[in-house]
Design a protein around this motif. Structure first.
Motif, mmCIF file in Angstrom:
data_model
loop_
_atom_site.group_PDB
_atom_site.id
_atom_site.type_symbol
_atom_site.label_atom_id
_atom_site.label_comp_id
_atom_site.label_asym_id
_atom_site.label_seq_id
_atom_site.Cartn_x
_atom_site.Cartn_y
_atom_site.Cartn_z
ATOM 1 N N ARG A 60 11.332 -4.496 3.379
ATOM 2 C CA ARG A 60 9.904 -4.457 3.709
ATOM 3 C C ARG A 60 9.626 -3.519 4.871
ATOM 4 O O ARG A 60 8.587 -2.853 4.905
ATOM 5 N N HIS A 96 8.813 2.331 2.749
ATOM 6 C CA HIS A 96 7.928 3.502 2.730
ATOM 7 C C HIS A 96 8.662 4.796 3.035
ATOM 8 O O HIS A 96 8.209 5.887 2.672
ATOM 9 N N ARG A 154 10.116 6.641 -0.593
ATOM 10 C CA ARG A 154 9.223 6.556 -1.748
ATOM 11 C C ARG A 154 9.227 7.812 -2.620
ATOM 12 O O ARG A 154 8.628 7.815 -3.697
ATOM 13 N N ASN A 211 6.172 2.662 -9.162
ATOM 14 C CA ASN A 211 4.922 2.212 -8.545
ATOM 15 C C ASN A 211 4.814 2.606 -7.076
ATOM 16 O O ASN A 211 3.719 2.550 -6.495
ATOM 17 N N LEU A 212 5.931 2.996 -6.465
ATOM 18 C CA LEU A 212 5.881 3.363 -5.047
ATOM 19 C C LEU A 212 4.938 4.527 -4.799
ATOM 20 O O LEU A 212 4.287 4.592 -3.748
ATOM 21 N N SER A 226 2.143 5.166 -6.045
ATOM 22 C CA SER A 226 0.750 4.728 -5.954
ATOM 23 C C SER A 226 0.601 3.517 -5.031
ATOM 24 O O SER A 226 -0.459 2.901 -4.985
ATOM 25 N N ASN A 227 1.688 3.166 -4.321
ATOM 26 C CA ASN A 227 1.694 2.008 -3.418
ATOM 27 C C ASN A 227 1.316 0.730 -4.153
ATOM 28 O O ASN A 227 0.512 -0.088 -3.686
ATOM 29 N N SER A 228 1.930 0.538 -5.326
ATOM 30 C CA SER A 228 1.726 -0.677 -6.103
ATOM 31 C C SER A 228 2.961 -1.570 -6.006
ATOM 32 O O SER A 228 3.973 -1.209 -5.405
#
Length: 281
Positions: free
Chosen positions: A20, A24, A27, A91-92, A94-96
């Motif tokens: 977590r 980021h 990505r 999905n990373l 699009s930050n999903s």
């Protein structure tokens, strides 16, 4: 061998804290494919490394197999652990939502789903949860700062719930398309691009999810060892059912480490209905 798997929840809690905090940073796409032929993002290998470090040194773990690795790694004497480190990694961009799927087998890998003694479904959503099945018990743990802060039992709800499917409708059998149209009249559609998120919706609301054989992927979409077996184990122990089109996913033969199989998950009645329809034309 003892079936005490408290170590699994502890390892998940430790690993997810790092995931977590730094996901980021990893990505971006990379110009590579994993052993199953999927395009990777940098996070796929990185999260694999985080969980390998968290699991491989545990006395109860004897083998570690990842969707991102070609072969099984011998790490000691104990259970065989499989992992899809970052389900929905595309999905990373699009930050999903993304997640992790873990299976714990009391057998040499690749193994039957009936050899599972535990399975975990980790969801990196608005907060982190780990839904873990051991024996007849399924529990959703809320994880924060590397520790479990809350836990609740999980059971498959009755009622209309949700439905979802992977792939283009034009690649499915006519019978399956018709069955999906019928179910869609009474169920809300859900498909996130991350199987972990859809299964979490299924366990919360009930319904059915279909990952069928497609014209472009006649063998199915999901991998038996890393995805289909663990999620089928969780769903069945929560009171639901699974099918590969001919019977429970847990009875599908493990003919290869990266084998894919058609997979249907949900309430027993709806799973049977979809399995029958998929076999139709």
């Amino acid at each position: 061998m003892t079936t005490d798997t408290d170590w699994l929840v502890d390892a998940i809690a430790r690993a997810t804290e790092d995931v977590r905090a730094r996901l980021h940073e990893h990505r971006d796409k990379v110009d590579a494919e994993n052993p199953s032929g999927d395009t990777q993002v940098a996070a796929d290998d990185w999260v694999d490394g985080v969980f390998h470090d968290a699991l491989a040194g545990i006395d109860a773990v004897g083998a570690y197999a990842s969707e991102e690795r070609p072969d099984v790694a011998d790490v000691g004497s104990g259970y065989g652990v499989t992992i899809d480190p970052l389900d929905g990694s595309s999905n990373l961009l699009s930050n999903s939502v993304t997640g992790t799927v873990i299976g714990v087998y009391d057998a040499s890998l690749p193994a039957f789903g009936r050899d599972l003694v535990a399975a975990g479904l980790v969801l990196y959503g608005s907060y982190t949860t780990a839904t873990v099945a051991t024996g007849d018990d399924v529990t959703r743990h809320v994880i924060a700062e590397g520790s479990v802060v809350d836990s609740d039992p999980v059971s498959m709800p009755d009622g209309e719930g949700i439905y979802g499917y992977a792939g283009g409708r034009y690649e499915m059998t006519d019978g399956l398309q018709e069955a999906l149209d019928e179910v869609g009249g009474a169920h809300k559609v859900r498909y996130s691009g991350a199987m972990v998120a859809d299964v979490s919706q299924l366990l919360t609301h009930g319904g059915v999810l279909v990952y069928p054989a497609l014209d472009s992927r006649p063998e199915g979409v999901l991998r038996l060892q890393y995805e289909s077996n663990p999620v089928a184990y969780i769903v069945e122990h929560a009171g639901g059912a699974s099918s590969d089109g001919s019977g429970s996913v847990l009875d599908a033969a493990p003919t290869g480490l990266h084998r894919r199989v058609p997979t249907i998950l949900g309430s027993p009645e709806l799973v049977e209905r979809m399995a029958d329809a998929e076999g139709g034309q």
